[in-house]
Structure formats: structure tokens, C-alpha cells
Write a protein that holds these residues in place. Structure first.
Motif, PDB file in Angstrom:
ATOM      1  N   ARG A   1       0.872  -1.163   0.044  1.00 59.34           N
ATOM      2  CA  ARG A   1       0.056   0.013   0.001  1.00 59.34           C
ATOM      3  C   ARG A   1       0.698   1.220  -0.016  1.00 59.34           C
ATOM      4  NH1 ARG A   1      -5.308  -2.066   1.570  1.00 59.34           N
ATOM      5  NH2 ARG A   1      -4.908  -3.856   3.221  1.00 59.34           N
ATOM      6  N   LYS A   2       0.535   2.294  -0.669  1.00 62.03           N
ATOM      7  CA  LYS A   2       1.043   3.381  -0.744  1.00 62.03           C
ATOM      8  C   LYS A   2       0.635   4.514   0.188  1.00 62.03           C
ATOM      9  CE  LYS A   2       3.169   7.237  -3.567  1.00 62.03           C
ATOM     10  NZ  LYS A   2       2.189   8.185  -2.968  1.00 62.03           N
ATOM     11  N   ASP A   3       1.369   5.009   0.908  1.00 66.01           N
ATOM     12  CA  ASP A   3       0.842   6.036   2.026  1.00 66.01           C
ATOM     13  C   ASP A   3       0.211   7.380   0.970  1.00 66.01           C
ATOM     14  OD1 ASP A   3       0.450   7.673   4.227  1.00 66.01           O
ATOM     15  OD2 ASP A   3       2.534   8.360   4.225  1.00 66.01           O
ATOM     16  N   ARG A   4      -0.800   7.985   1.783  1.00 65.80           N
ATOM     17  CA  ARG A   4      -1.579   8.709   0.886  1.00 65.80           C
ATOM     18  C   ARG A   4      -0.778  10.182   1.331  1.00 65.80           C
ATOM     19  NH1 ARG A   4      -7.993  10.337   0.733  1.00 65.80           N
ATOM     20  NH2 ARG A   4      -8.153   7.963   0.452  1.00 65.80           N
ATOM     21  N   ASN A   5      -0.083  10.097   2.117  1.00 65.91           N
ATOM     22  CA  ASN A   5       0.723  11.550   2.535  1.00 65.91           C
ATOM     23  C   ASN A   5       2.083  11.727   2.353  1.00 65.91           C
ATOM     24  OD1 ASN A   5      -2.053  12.916   3.340  1.00 65.91           O
ATOM     25  ND2 ASN A   5      -1.936  11.301   4.916  1.00 65.91           N
ATOM     26  N   SER A   6       2.776  10.763   1.831  1.00 67.49           N
ATOM     27  CA  SER A   6       4.051  10.524   1.429  1.00 67.49           C
ATOM     28  C   SER A   6       4.371   9.857   0.244  1.00 67.49           C
ATOM     29  CB  SER A   6       5.127  10.255   2.823  1.00 67.49           C
ATOM     30  OG  SER A   6       4.855   8.689   2.729  1.00 67.49           O
ATOM     31  N   ASP A   7       5.651   9.477  -0.227  1.00 69.46           N
ATOM     32  CA  ASP A   7       6.146   8.849  -1.404  1.00 69.46           C
ATOM     33  C   ASP A   7       6.296   7.174  -0.768  1.00 69.46           C
ATOM     34  OD1 ASP A   7       5.296  10.742  -3.044  1.00 69.46           O
ATOM     35  OD2 ASP A   7       7.533  11.337  -3.114  1.00 69.46           O
ATOM     36  N   ASP A   8       6.014   6.995   0.228  1.00 66.74           N
ATOM     37  CA  ASP A   8       6.509   5.781   0.913  1.00 66.74           C
ATOM     38  C   ASP A   8       5.501   4.579   0.636  1.00 66.74           C
ATOM     39  OD1 ASP A   8       8.425   7.408   2.115  1.00 66.74           O
ATOM     40  OD2 ASP A   8       8.038   7.074   4.130  1.00 66.74           O
ATOM     41  N   TRP A   9       6.000   3.578   0.504  1.00 73.68           N
ATOM     42  CA  TRP A   9       5.042   2.432   0.516  1.00 73.68           C
ATOM     43  C   TRP A   9       5.242   1.401   1.751  1.00 73.68           C
ATOM     44  CZ3 TRP A   9       2.000   0.338  -3.572  1.00 73.68           C
ATOM     45  CH2 TRP A   9       1.981   1.085  -4.861  1.00 73.68           C
ATOM     46  N   TYR A  10       4.446   0.546   1.802  1.00 71.80           N
ATOM     47  CA  TYR A  10       4.524  -0.359   2.992  1.00 71.80           C
ATOM     48  C   TYR A  10       4.056  -1.652   2.384  1.00 71.80           C
ATOM     49  CZ  TYR A  10       5.027   3.653   6.486  1.00 71.80           C
ATOM     50  OH  TYR A  10       5.681   4.389   7.173  1.00 71.80           O
ATOM     51  N   VAL A  11       4.534  -2.635   2.956  1.00 74.17           N
ATOM     52  CA  VAL A  11       4.154  -4.138   2.555  1.00 74.17           C
ATOM     53  C   VAL A  11       4.061  -5.082   3.788  1.00 74.17           C
ATOM     54  CG1 VAL A  11       4.958  -6.114   1.414  1.00 74.17           C
ATOM     55  CG2 VAL A  11       5.715  -3.869   0.500  1.00 74.17           C
ATOM     56  N   GLY A  12       3.071  -5.848   3.518  1.00 73.40           N
ATOM     57  CA  GLY A  12       2.708  -6.640   4.733  1.00 73.40           C
ATOM     58  C   GLY A  12       2.609  -7.810   4.032  1.00 73.40           C
ATOM     59  N   SER A  13       3.096  -9.026   4.823  1.00 67.46           N
ATOM     60  CA  SER A  13       2.968 -10.273   4.321  1.00 67.46           C
ATOM     61  C   SER A  13       2.690 -11.318   5.205  1.00 67.46           C
ATOM     62  CB  SER A  13       4.343 -10.784   3.551  1.00 67.46           C
ATOM     63  OG  SER A  13       4.039 -12.117   2.805  1.00 67.46           O
ATOM     64  N   ILE A  14       1.694 -12.262   5.337  1.00 69.77           N
ATOM     65  CA  ILE A  14       1.538 -13.170   6.519  1.00 69.77           C
ATOM     66  C   ILE A  14       1.266 -14.597   6.107  1.00 69.77           C
ATOM     67  CG2 ILE A  14       0.504 -11.371   8.119  1.00 69.77           C
ATOM     68  CD1 ILE A  14      -2.141 -12.433   7.424  1.00 69.77           C
ATOM     69  N   THR A  15       1.455 -15.327   6.658  1.00 64.05           N
ATOM     70  CA  THR A  15       1.281 -16.931   6.355  1.00 64.05           C
ATOM     71  C   THR A  15       0.604 -17.556   7.619  1.00 64.05           C
ATOM     72  OG1 THR A  15       2.452 -18.979   5.776  1.00 64.05           O
ATOM     73  CG2 THR A  15       3.431 -17.520   7.283  1.00 64.05           C
ATOM     74  N   ASP A  16      -0.025 -18.847   7.151  1.00 65.15           N
ATOM     75  CA  ASP A  16      -0.400 -19.723   8.291  1.00 65.15           C
ATOM     76  C   ASP A  16       0.387 -20.432   9.097  1.00 65.15           C
ATOM     77  OD1 ASP A  16       0.193 -21.302   6.379  1.00 65.15           O
ATOM     78  OD2 ASP A  16      -1.453 -22.214   5.903  1.00 65.15           O
ATOM     79  N   GLU A  17       0.082 -21.492   9.251  1.00 72.27           N
ATOM     80  CA  GLU A  17       1.055 -22.487  10.254  1.00 72.27           C
ATOM     81  C   GLU A  17       2.109 -22.846   9.439  1.00 72.27           C
ATOM     82  OE1 GLU A  17      -1.829 -22.882   9.353  1.00 72.27           O
ATOM     83  OE2 GLU A  17      -2.119 -25.246   8.973  1.00 72.27           O
ATOM     84  N   HIS A  18       2.234 -22.515   8.151  1.00 70.17           N
ATOM     85  CA  HIS A  18       3.557 -23.176   7.304  1.00 70.17           C
ATOM     86  C   HIS A  18       4.377 -21.985   7.202  1.00 70.17           C
ATOM     87  CE1 HIS A  18       1.405 -26.825   6.775  1.00 70.17           C
ATOM     88  NE2 HIS A  18       0.400 -26.027   6.692  1.00 70.17           N
ATOM     89  N   ALA A  19       5.730 -22.386   7.083  1.00 73.64           N
ATOM     90  CA  ALA A  19       6.734 -21.398   6.859  1.00 73.64           C
ATOM     91  C   ALA A  19       6.485 -21.253   5.111  1.00 73.64           C
ATOM     92  CB  ALA A  19       8.130 -22.017   6.869  1.00 73.64           C
TER      93      ALA A  19
END
Ligand code: NOJ
Length: 688
Positions: A599-617
């Protein structure tokens, strides 16, 4: 007769094509396609019975399904019709969300409006509007004003969704005591019976569908009932006397909505639900501000403090000052205080009529704290737990929100802890009825609260809500809600606490309705010493990633201040992550297994990434091609340490920074039950 006209009004292209059906057209077929021609809806009047079907790329998605209503009084609105007229229009416009996961939203669809009249010439009429987008279909009913129908009582909605196979489904049961708070089941749809929406499906050829409704404003919630094979019928949550919906013609139903995508991420990126809601009705939205909050909350769920008065009372002046200082020091906008008001003593769940929404406990200096907070650049967040005592709350509604406005309290969290069908309603003769939590009585109540809060410039965060159906477009003060098992289940749920896969299902089910106040950010994952057989079943890094993955314009840092102070490095991510986005992209996803969102921040040029998994690597590689080409960035990565594991080593986190550009491929290594959170800071932005 065929007419076509095309107009351009303020950037909104509207094309109209209308057809008058031949007289006595008790059988007729009219089709409408999505703008990209991938999805087609066919309306067919079959010997007087209205039906529809949906296909994608020529393959059926919903086969012939009935439409209409049966009424308690008067003839049904589901048969013996003829087609009076059908009108096609097209819309292509872009509108701006005041806050959200996407700033600019394109509404591009073709609409087919059907007018049906009684085939034997009586005054009975029904209209149905279909809107076909590139990412799905919406349709709704309009019962026009007509003799004999000034009072409408709907006994049944006969809308079917005849799915074309025994698809894999992710679902929660309807009509159960705990409202929407159930773990999602992943099963063939033939194993479902009565379910809530959104319900999400994966077909054998990997098409992704989700059935839900949009713009639920004065109707009963729609649940789905599997009538036979792979066919569902709308099952509207009834009033206590069995009537499903009461109204006066003219009246319009919510939109019945089918999202269609060729990948799970397509469901998340779709804006269908917002496009099917009415535009913003508030003239001034400048007071509505997304943000992050902390609060006197988790300590009650852990059992460290109490909502009620006594030696462990959490909402004391002294404790609240501590939270305000903490919020001010770390840049949070709000401090939620639960248990501040009279009514919690004794069995509060059974005594909803005892709550006072303008009367603090004596050890809580409400006005003084509101001032203290404001002076430190923070605001108190109000709390209205009703325990389902609706009449008690409605009597105090204006006073309660006027008090917030007077004290500068700009957001209220509300609560409706009451079992499924346990909402007391007194009729005009003084007789008490028990209503369902999701029936029309409650839909009306929640709408009344949104409107009252808006009049007093208060934003809402509703727990035990009516499901999200996109009303935030019309009333952007309706910020976020719970409506699924949130973090709190980890504090006391025991065997019912959230499993590692729970948050890999929520984005494809509950969150398709809208933002969720999940309350991520627990750092003391094991909270030993509190509450026996309970813990958070994630790694620490996954708690951070949830801020990006689970969208909410008001996100809580849910843990106790001392637990953040003990781990300042990972806490930095919670301080940095925004709650208002310019744009959102799903980088990879498999429902119930993993999901990665940028997701790109609405108030700057920064982006953020979130990644999640279940019980498996998992090991993923994601392209950062969404970044500005040629620009330099620094990726601040909060990842599971190499030996992290939600079960055996949940706190192990590695924090590192690497230069990246749009051509970088970022490796993501997720531990079992783990996650990665990344801030991608544009060069030139200060690291604060
Ligand atoms: C249930 C809500 O989900 C929770 O957040 C709140 O603390 C309690 N009700 C008390 O209002």
C-alpha cells in the motif's frame, strides 16, 4: 422502440439505451455485459417468473436463478409478470474517497433497469436494476408506489444464487449466538447450511466469487440458505413475528452483490461494494481523520484490570493520564478508555439498560482528562457499550454524542455484546419482543447512531456491528468495525482463540465488506501469568504485518504501554505505519494460506508491504515494480528471524535496512505463523 442517447455531464459518461418490450411479453430475455465484456448478466422472464443468470468469459457463474419477493399481505412479487420496459445505461466516473485503502475509485459499469407489470393488468409492479462491472455484479429491487402497497411486509425474498459446482467455500454460520464471531470453515459449499455473507468461493477452474450485499440501510440483513445442491436463497433475518422486512412503497432493497475475480487478490482490489453505495451525504468531512490509537482495553481482556468499579478499575484518572502521556510521546491520535461510565458493575452483559452514557465513574475525571489529552495533542476516544440495551441507548443518544462534541471527543467505539436473538424491543402496547441482532430493527438502530454521531462530528468504531456493506462511502464517519473474531479472542478464547490461518482468511471474507478493527500489535504474545490456556498464535513480525494486511482507518496498538517500551525497535513500525492509503496492490495470495499486500501512503511517497502466512513457513519473492522507476528507496524490513516459529520461538525478529528500487526483487521468508512488515522509504524522506 429503441432509443439511444449519450451525454457527458461533469466527466460522467452516461449512455442510455431503452427498449419497450412487445405487449404481453411474459417471456423475454435481456442481456447486459460488463464494460470489458468479460461478465454477462441475462435477465429472463420465464413465463412470468423473473430470473437472472451470470456468466464470465462465456462460462456460467450463476445459472438461472429466481428473483422477487413474497409478501405477507397481497399478491407475491415473484411471478405472473410481463416486461414493460428495459433501459440500459453506462457510467464511467472516478470519485475520491475521503480516506481509505484507495484514494481514487473508478466506477465503470453498464446498468440494465427492468420494469415488470402484472400480466393480467392489475396495478402490481416490480423493478430490478442490474449493474455489471468488470469485477462483478450488483442487483437490487425497487417496489414502486402502487395501490394496496402503502404498507409492505416482506415474508420472503426468493432471490437465488444457483452456483454451478460444489465450490470450495470459506464461511461462518448464521443465526448463532455469537453473531459474526466464528472461525471460518473451509469446506465444499455442499457442507454449508445457513451462512452469513460475505461468503467466498473458489471454483474448480480457479475463479473466485464472493456473495454479499451493499448499502444495507433499512432492510433485514441477508443471510444465505442452501436450499438444494449448490443453490442458495436469500434468507432475510426476520423480525420477532416472522416478517422479514417492513416498509412503505416506494422502497428499494440493498444491492445483492457477486464479486468475480480470476485471483484471490482480485477480490481484495475490487471496489464493487463502494461503487454500489450512495455518494457521501456529509457536506463537511474535514473533521473525519483516520489515525492510530492506544487504550485501556487489553488489560481488561487479560483480567489485569476491570471495566467495573473497585480496586482493579482500569478507567481511573491516573491510569488514563499514563496512556495519554504514552500516546503523546509516541505520536498516537487517540486514547480509548473502556469502563469509564456507570453501568459496568455486576453482570453488565445482562444489564444493558443500566449503562449511563454521560455519567462517568467517580474515579474518572472525564472533562479534566479530555482537556489534558487535548493539551497534549491527543484525543480521548469514547466508549459506548450497550450490551444490546438499544432502548436505553437510544434514549441517551443525543446527550451522549453532544457530550463528546463538547469535550472534543472525536471518535467513539461502541459495543453490542448480546446474544443472537436477545435484543429487547418494546412495542406501542408495552409488550416486549426479542429481536435478532441482525434484523431490520437493528439495521435501523445502527443507521440512527451513524447519523446522530455525524451530526455531532463523531467518528464510529462499532463492535458487534451489523456487517459492513459499504455505508462508509455515504457516511465516512462510519470508520471501522469488528464483526469477526478479533484479537480479543486470543486473550480468553482458549481453544476458540485465533489459529495462525485466521488472518489469512479474513481479507478474503469479512474484510471484503469493509475495514476491520482487529486490534493488532500484541507484543507480549504469551502473556504468561494471565488467563491460563491463552496466547497469541503468531510471531511478533506477523503482528506488525497485520497493520498493512488488515485495513482499518483507525488501527489500535492494542498491547500495554510497558510491552511496547520493552521492545522499542519493532514498535517503530507501528508508529510509522499510516492508516490512510493512496493505493493498494495485492502481490500474492492464497486464501487461508498466505497473502502479501503493498500500500502506498496517501501523505508521502513511502510504500508499506505486509506479508503473512498460516502455520506453514513460506518463501516468496515479490517484485517492487510498483515503486517509482529510477527512484531510490530504503526498505526497512521487520521479518521473522531465521529460527522464529509462532509456537516455539515467537519473539525472534530481525530488523534490517536495504536499498531498493523498482527493479528490486524482495525475498520474503516467513516463519510458521509468521510475517514480514516493510516500510519502503523514499529517498529524501526523513527516517522518523
Ligand atoms: C466486546 C468488544 O469487542 C470489546 O472490544 C470490548 O472491550 C467489550 N465488548 C466491552 O465493551
Amino acid at each position: 422502440m429503441l432509443r439511444m442517447l449519450s451525454t457527458l455531464v461533469g466527466g460522467l459518461l452516461v449512455m442510455i439505451q431503452s427498449a419497450q418490450a412487445a405487449p404481453n411479453a411474459a417471456s423475454a430475455t435481456v442481456a447486459v455485459e460488463s464494460p470489458d465484456k468479460t461478465i454477462e448478466v441475462v435477465f429472463e422472464l420465464r413465463d412470468g417468473v423473473p430470473t437472472y443468470s451470470v456468466s464470465r468469459l462465456g462460462k456460467p457463474v450463476v445459472s438461472s436463478s429466481t428473483l422477487g419477493f413474497r409478501l405477507r399481505r397481497g399478491p407475491a412479487l415473484d411471478s405472473d409478470f410481463e416486461l414493460a420496459a428495459s433501459t440500459e445505461t453506462s457510467t464511467d466516473q472516478t470519485w475520491t474517497q475521503p480516506w481509505g485503502e484507495q484514494r481514487l475509485i473508478r466506477d465503470h459499469h453498464n446498468q440494465l433497469h427492468i420494469e415488470l407489470v402484472d400480466k393480467s393488468g392489475s396495478s402490481r409492479r416490480l423493478e430490478i436494476t442490474f449493474r455489471v462491472f468488470n469485477d462483478g455484479v450488483g442487483f437490487r429491487y425497487h417496489i414502486p408506489e402502487q395501490p394496496g402497497l402503502d404498507k409492505v411486509e416482506i415474508d420472503d425474498e426468493v432471490t437465488e444464487f444457483a452456483l454451478t459446482g460444489d465450490h470450495r467455500a470459506w464461511w461462518i454460520p448464521a443465526y448463532e449466538p455469537n453473531r459474526y464471531e466464528y472461525r471460518y470453515t473451509d469446506s465444499p459449499l455442499s457442507k454449508t447450511f445457513k451462512v452469513h455473507t460475505p461468503i467466498t468461493f473458489e471454483t474448480a477452474n480457479r475463479t473466485y466469487l464472493s456473495i454479499h450485499e451493499a448499502a444495507l440501510t433499512d432492510f433485514a440483513s441477508m443471510t444465505l440458505y442452501r436450499t438444494q445442491g449448490t443453490t442458495y436463497q436469500a434468507d432475510l433475518v426476520p423480525w420477532s413475528d416472522g416478517v422479514r422486512v417492513r416498509g412503505t412503497a416506494p422502497m428499494t432493497s440493498p444491492w445483492r452483490m457477486i464479486q468475480i475475480a480470476d485471483s484471490p487478490g482480485g477480490l481484495i482490489e475490487s471496489n464493487l461494494i463502494l461503487n454500489l453505495n450512495e455518494p457521501c451525504q456529509l457536506e463537511d468531512v474535514s473533521w473525519i481523520k483516520p489515525g492510530k490509537y492506544v487504550g485501556i482495553w487489553w488489560e481488561m481482556h487479560l483480567g489485569k484490570a476491570t471495566w467495573g468499579s473497585g480496586p482493579k478499575h482500569g478507567a481511573t484518572t491516573e491510569n488514563t493520564r499514563k496512556y495519554i502521556d504514552f500516546a503523546a510521546k509516541h505520536g498516537f491520535d487517540g486514547v480509548l478508555v473502556e469502563g469509564w461510565n456507570i453501568g459496568w458493575d455486576g453482570d453488565w452483559i445482562a444489564n444493558g439498560d443500566k449503562f449511563r452514557f454521560a455519567k462517568p465513574y467517580p474515579d474518572y475525571d472525564l472533562a479534566g482528562l479530555a482537556d489534558y489529552a487535548r493539551g497534549r495533542g491527543v484525543r480521548l476516544i469514547g466508549h459506548h457499550e450497550t450490551a444490546g440495551g438499544i432502548e436505553n441507548y437510544e434514549r441517551q443518544l443525543d446527550e451522549a454524542f453532544a457530550l463528546c462534541q463538547k469535550l472534543g471527543i472525536r471518535a467513539v467505539k461502541s459495543g453490542y455484546v448480546a446474544h443472537g436473538r436477545n435484543i429487547k424491543r418494546t412495542d406501542e402496547n408495552g409488550k416486549v419482543h426479542l429481536e435478532w441482532h441482525h434484523g431490520q430493527y437493528m439495521v435501523r438502530h445502527y443507521r440512527k447512531v451513524i447519523e446522530t454521531a455525524a451530526r455531532h462530528h463523531v467518528m464510529l468504531n462499532v463492535h458487534e456491528p451489523i456487517k459492513a456493506t459499504g455505508i462508509r462511502r455515504t457516511f465516512p464517519n462510519m470508520m471501522t468495525r469488528e464483526g469477526a473474531c478479533g484479537q480479543e479472542f486470543n486473550a480468553w478464547g482458549g481453544d476458540l482463540r485465533n489459529h495462525p490461518d485466521h488472518t489469512t482468511i479474513l481479507p478474503f471474507t469479512r474484510l471484503l465488506g469493509g475495514p476491520m478493527d482487529f486490534t493488532p500489535g500484541i507484543f507480549d504474545l504469551l502473556f504468561e501469568g494471565y488467563q491460563g490456556n491463552n496466547r497469541v498464535s503468531t510471531t511478533l513480525a506477523k503482528q506488525l504485518a497485520l497493520y498493512v494486511v488488515l485495513y482499518s482507518p483507525l488501527h489500535m496498538a492494542a498491547d500495554l504501554p510497558e510491552n511496547y517500551e520493552a521492545r522499542p525497535e519493532p514498535f517503530q513500525f507501528i508508529k510509522d505505519v499510516p492508516t490512510d492509503w493512496e493505493t493498494t496492490e495485492v502481490l500474492n495470495a492464497c486464501i487461508g494460506d498466505y497473502v502479501t499486500i503493498a500500500r502506498k501512503d496517501r501523505n508521502s511517497d513511502d510504500w508499506y508491504v505486509g506479508s503473512i502466512t498460516d502455520e506453514h513457513a513460506r518463501e516468496h519473492e515479490v517484485e517492487l515494480s510498483f515503486l517509482d522507476p529510477g527512484r531510490a528507496y530504503v526498505a526497512e524490513i521487520y521479518r521473522d528471524a531465521d529460527d522464529a516459529d509462532w509456537d516455539t520461538n515467537p519473539y525472534a525478529i530481525t530488523i534490517e535496512s536495504n536499498p531498493v528500487t523498482a527493479t528490486t526483487t524482495l525475498p520474503l521468508e516467513l516463519a510458521p505463523g509468521g510475517g514480514t512488515a516493510v516500510r519502503i522509504r523514499a529517498a529524501g524522506d526523513s527516517a522518523q
